[in-house]
Write a protein that holds these residues in place. Structure first.
Motif, short mmCIF file in Angstrom:
data_model
loop_
_atom_site.label_atom_id
_atom_site.label_comp_id
_atom_site.label_asym_id
_atom_site.label_seq_id
_atom_site.Cartn_x
_atom_site.Cartn_y
_atom_site.Cartn_z
N ASP A 281 -99.45 14.71 -12.03
CA ASP A 281 -99.43 16.03 -12.67
C ASP A 281 -98.56 17.02 -11.89
OD1 ASP A 281 -101.30 15.87 -10.61
OD2 ASP A 281 -102.50 17.51 -11.42
N GLU A 282 -98.73 17.08 -10.58
CA GLU A 282 -97.94 18.00 -9.78
C GLU A 282 -96.49 17.55 -9.69
OE1 GLU A 282 -97.89 20.04 -5.36
OE2 GLU A 282 -99.66 18.94 -5.99
N LEU B 188 -94.80 16.10 -12.04
CA LEU B 188 -94.15 16.53 -13.27
C LEU B 188 -93.78 18.01 -13.21
CD1 LEU B 188 -96.20 14.68 -16.04
CD2 LEU B 188 -93.87 14.20 -15.28
N ARG B 189 -94.62 18.82 -12.58
CA ARG B 189 -94.30 20.25 -12.46
C ARG B 189 -93.11 20.47 -11.53
NH1 ARG B 189 -99.95 20.63 -13.13
NH2 ARG B 189 -100.39 20.59 -10.91
N SER C 132 -98.08 17.79 -17.65
CA SER C 132 -98.73 17.87 -16.34
C SER C 132 -100.08 18.56 -16.44
CB SER C 132 -97.83 18.60 -15.34
OG SER C 132 -97.80 19.98 -15.61
N LEU C 133 -100.19 19.53 -17.35
CA LEU C 133 -101.47 20.22 -17.52
C LEU C 133 -102.48 19.38 -18.30
CD1 LEU C 133 -100.16 23.81 -18.24
CD2 LEU C 133 -101.10 22.93 -16.10
N LEU D 227 -102.73 16.08 -18.04
CA LEU D 227 -103.21 15.00 -17.17
C LEU D 227 -104.35 15.49 -16.30
CD1 LEU D 227 -99.83 13.46 -15.99
CD2 LEU D 227 -101.47 12.44 -17.55
N GLN E 39 -106.24 16.34 -12.96
CA GLN E 39 -105.69 16.81 -11.68
C GLN E 39 -105.71 15.66 -10.68
OE1 GLN E 39 -104.33 19.86 -11.21
NE2 GLN E 39 -104.68 20.10 -13.41
N GLY E 40 -104.55 15.38 -10.12
CA GLY E 40 -104.41 14.26 -9.19
C GLY E 40 -104.91 14.61 -7.81
#
Length: 87
Positions: A20-21, A23-24, A55-56, A58, A60-61
Motif C-alpha cells: 500500500d505504501e 503504491l503511494r 493503495s487505500l 489495500l 495497511q501493510g
C-alpha cells in the motif's frame, strides 16, 4: 525529478514498506514526473489517482520481516561478542 526518484528510492529501501505504501510512493514519483514534463496526458493523472485509490483499498501493510531478522542477528552478535573477547 531525479531528486524525487532518489528520495523515494531511499525511503522505500530504508523503510521496506508494504504494498500500500509502495503504491503511494510510485504515485508520488509519477505525479512529479507529470508535473515536470512539458506535456502530460490526462490518463497519466488518472493513473496517479488509481494508484492512490488502490493503495487505500489495500489493507495497511506491516514492515517487512527483514527488520526482525536483522534485529535477531544483532542480538546474536551482541551475545556472542563477549564470549569471543574472553576466549
Amino acid at each position: 525529478m531525479v531528486g524525487v526518484v532518489a528520495i523515494a528510492a531511499y525511503a522505500v529501501w530504508r523503510r521496506r514498506p508494504g504494498v500500500d505504501e509502495l503504491l503511494r510512493w510510485l504515485a508520488l514519483v509519477l505525479a512529479v514526473a507529470n508535473l515536470v514534463n512539458k506535456q502530460a496526458f490526462y490518463n497519466q493523472f488518472w493513473l496517479v489517482g488509481a494508484l492512490v485509490a488502490a493503495s487505500l483499498a489495500l489493507p495497511q501493510g506491516e514492515p517487512a520481516p527483514v527488520e526482525e531478522e536483522q534485529e535477531e542477528e544483532q542480538q546474536h552478535e551482541e551475545v556472542g561478542a563477549p564470549a569471543r573477547a574472553s576466549a
